[in-house]
Design a protein around this motif. Structure first.
Motif, PDB file in Angstrom:
ATOM      1  N   PRO A 272       6.630  -5.152  -2.518  1.00  0.00           N
ATOM      2  CA  PRO A 272       5.534  -4.207  -2.725  1.00  0.00           C
ATOM      3  C   PRO A 272       4.679  -4.552  -3.944  1.00  0.00           C
ATOM      4  O   PRO A 272       3.704  -3.862  -4.232  1.00  0.00           O
ATOM      5  N   TYR A 273       5.039  -5.613  -4.660  1.00  0.00           N
ATOM      6  CA  TYR A 273       4.414  -5.872  -5.958  1.00  0.00           C
ATOM      7  C   TYR A 273       3.338  -6.953  -5.930  1.00  0.00           C
ATOM      8  O   TYR A 273       2.730  -7.237  -6.964  1.00  0.00           O
ATOM      9  N   ALA A 274       3.090  -7.547  -4.789  1.00  0.00           N
ATOM     10  CA  ALA A 274       2.020  -8.541  -4.670  1.00  0.00           C
ATOM     11  C   ALA A 274       1.657  -8.685  -3.207  1.00  0.00           C
ATOM     12  O   ALA A 274       2.473  -8.430  -2.326  1.00  0.00           O
TER      13      ALA A 274
ATOM     14  N   ASP B  50      15.841  -6.371  -5.280  1.00  0.00           N
ATOM     15  CA  ASP B  50      14.874  -5.327  -5.623  1.00  0.00           C
ATOM     16  C   ASP B  50      13.431  -5.734  -5.313  1.00  0.00           C
ATOM     17  O   ASP B  50      12.501  -4.974  -5.600  1.00  0.00           O
ATOM     18  N   LEU B  51      13.249  -6.911  -4.739  1.00  0.00           N
ATOM     19  CA  LEU B  51      11.939  -7.414  -4.321  1.00  0.00           C
ATOM     20  C   LEU B  51      10.970  -7.627  -5.474  1.00  0.00           C
ATOM     21  O   LEU B  51       9.777  -7.830  -5.267  1.00  0.00           O
TER      22      LEU B  51
ATOM     23  N   PHE C 233       0.814  -1.209   0.000  1.00  0.00           N
ATOM     24  CA  PHE C 233       0.000   0.000   0.000  1.00  0.00           C
ATOM     25  C   PHE C 233       0.855   1.269   0.000  1.00  0.00           C
ATOM     26  O   PHE C 233       0.498   2.257  -0.647  1.00  0.00           O
ATOM     27  N   ALA C 234       1.981   1.252   0.705  1.00  0.00           N
ATOM     28  CA  ALA C 234       2.839   2.446   0.763  1.00  0.00           C
ATOM     29  C   ALA C 234       3.452   2.747  -0.594  1.00  0.00           C
ATOM     30  O   ALA C 234       3.555   3.913  -0.998  1.00  0.00           O
ATOM     31  N   ALA C 235       3.858   1.711  -1.329  1.00  0.00           N
ATOM     32  CA  ALA C 235       4.476   1.922  -2.646  1.00  0.00           C
ATOM     33  C   ALA C 235       3.501   2.549  -3.633  1.00  0.00           C
ATOM     34  O   ALA C 235       3.916   3.192  -4.602  1.00  0.00           O
TER      35      ALA C 235
END
Length: 450
Positions: free
Chosen positions: A402-404, A236-237, A109-111
């Motif tokens: 942050p992508y899923a 980089d996640l 949510f923050a990203a």
């Protein structure tokens, strides 16, 4: 004010709801535009109405009324639902306060620019002082690249280190096995105990030796991989790599656990849906649930007498005991009543509700000053408290992507692993399949983050 002591049920119910809407969350907008910090109330100058998205048993009618009186505002409760939340966020008309999992949801949510930076509020607060925040609250921080650093976007109501486990001494004694001590077992030792403690009748499990995945398979694989000195996620996640030596070691362990069928797993889930009833009924020897599970156990003196708490097992040389929940609240960036929401924060996290939660034994308080209120009256409580205090030094924030969302990655596991367990597919092939499917999900999510 009486506070519900069913925090564990809330957490599990919210997890279940999240799983049912895993893919819907990927439809969120890439970024929410900034809005005026209009915290005057939203009720035409009258009594403020604060909209809170939370679980359906956060308060009963009497407790809700008492909360409204304490806060001097009306609470409009919306039952937590990921699909509804996403729609409200996209429409820039979100709840004022949202309940969620700091450990696995903050980066997501923050990203996307959907959370309010709470540092200015913490800096001015006389109730929630940064120096008093338990380190677990760092899972609610995100600097755009790493979790655990940067602004604070939320706060935990309480927490557990979720790889720790509870065990029944009566089942250990019946099997003539030594009890786990205060030093962590290796995962191999833990698995061996599970195999020795399982009981079967007519080919079916009568008593589980071990449940190794209390908060889901993916988080436990994260923790095991970290203990082995690696990470499931790339730096980089943006991708996962279950083919790395450390992640592959964790995956191999889980496949052996599932194939041994000594506890609930992706092929044979627990019919009770969670560990509580099973453990209470003397049908589970070891349950991987953190400190919060002691709230359930402590409510039954006979069960408490035969139950003990143990450190998180370790897969490698890195002594890590993570938290995969840190359930709490956050304030959306587009919330209309931010000052009122912060008043709720101070009351809920630092006032009487927080004090009562601390004394209930259903979780570790997220303020260091409240740790002394954790129950320590009887032998069961003292053992759990002392063991938990030693374990605190092994906490570490594990970066989540942050992508899923976790539910989406857990969904891949539930599609891939059952067939692999049944066919005894090699861990290497399973890793390749997980990498392919999860990285497809992550790539789609990355496109939405600008």
């Amino acid at each position: 004010m009486p506070i519900s002591t069913t925090g564990s049920f809330d957490r599990r119910r919210f997890l279940t709801v999240s799983a049912s809407a895993a893919l819907a969350a990927t439809a969120l907008p890439a970024c929410a535009s900034s809005v005026k910090d209009d915290s005057s109330g939203g009720s035409g100058g009258g009594k403020t109405t604060l909209t809170v998205m939370t679980v359906d048993n956060e308060w009963d009618k009497k407790a809700l009324k008492a909360a409204e009186q304490a806060l001097g505002m009306t609470l409009n409760i919306i039952i937590a639902d990921p699909t509804k939340l996403n729609a409200m966020l996209a429409a820039k008309n979100p709840p004022d306060v949202v309940r969620g999992f700091g450990a696995t949801e903050t980066p997501y949510f923050a990203a996307r620019g959907l959370m309010t930076d709470l540092d200015p509020y913490f800096a001015k607060s006389e109730v929630l002082k940064p120096a008093d925040l338990d380190p677990v609250n760092d899972v609610w921080r995100y600097d755009g690249q790493n979790q655990g650093a940067g602004p604070r976007f939320g706060m935990a109501k309480d927490y557990s280190q979720d790889s720790m486990f509870w065990y029944r001494t009566d089942l250990f004694d019946a099997a003539k096995l030594d009890h786990p001590g205060t030093e962590p077992l290796s995962h191999d030792e833990w698995l061996d105990l599970g195999k020795r403690l399982v009981k079967r009748r007519l080919g079916k499990v009568k008593v589980y030796g071990l449940n190794a995945t209390g908060m889901g398979v993916f988080p436990q694989l994260m923790g095991m991989t970290a203990s082995a000195g690696g990470s499931v996620f790339a730096e980089d996640l943006a991708t996962v790599d279950f083919s790395s030596p450390e992640a592959l070691k964790a995956l191999k362990w889980y496949l052996e656990y599932a194939q041994a069928d000594i506890g609930p797993n992706v092929v044979n889930p627990n019919p009770d849906a969670w560990d509580g009833p099973t453990y209470q009924a003397n049908r589970m020897a070891m349950s991987t649930n953190g400190y919060w599970f002691g709230g359930l156990i402590g409510g039954d003196p006979k069960l408490a007498k035969v139950s003990r708490f143990a450190p998180a097992p370790q897969l490698g040389s890195e002594r890590i005991s993570p938290c995969f929940g840190a359930t709490g609240f956050w304030i959306p960036r587009d919330a209309k009543n931010k000052d009122a929401a912060w008043k709720f924060f101070e009351w809920y996290f630092g006032g009487k509700p927080a004090q009562e939660r601390a004394a209930s034994g259903w979780g570790i308080p997220s303020l260091k000053s409240l740790h002394s209120r954790m129950p320590q009256t009887n032998a069961f409580q003292k053992q759990a408290f002392e063991l938990q205090q030693r374990e605190l030094d092994s906490f570490k924030v594990l970066n989540f992507t942050p992508y899923a969302q976790q539910a989406a990655l857990e969904g891949v596991i539930t599609k891939v692993l059952p067939g692999a367990v049944r066919s005894k597919t090699s861990a290497g092939k399973v890793a390749d399949e997980l990498n392919t499917r999860m990285n497809e999900q992550l790539a789609k999510g990355k496109e939405l983050v600008k």
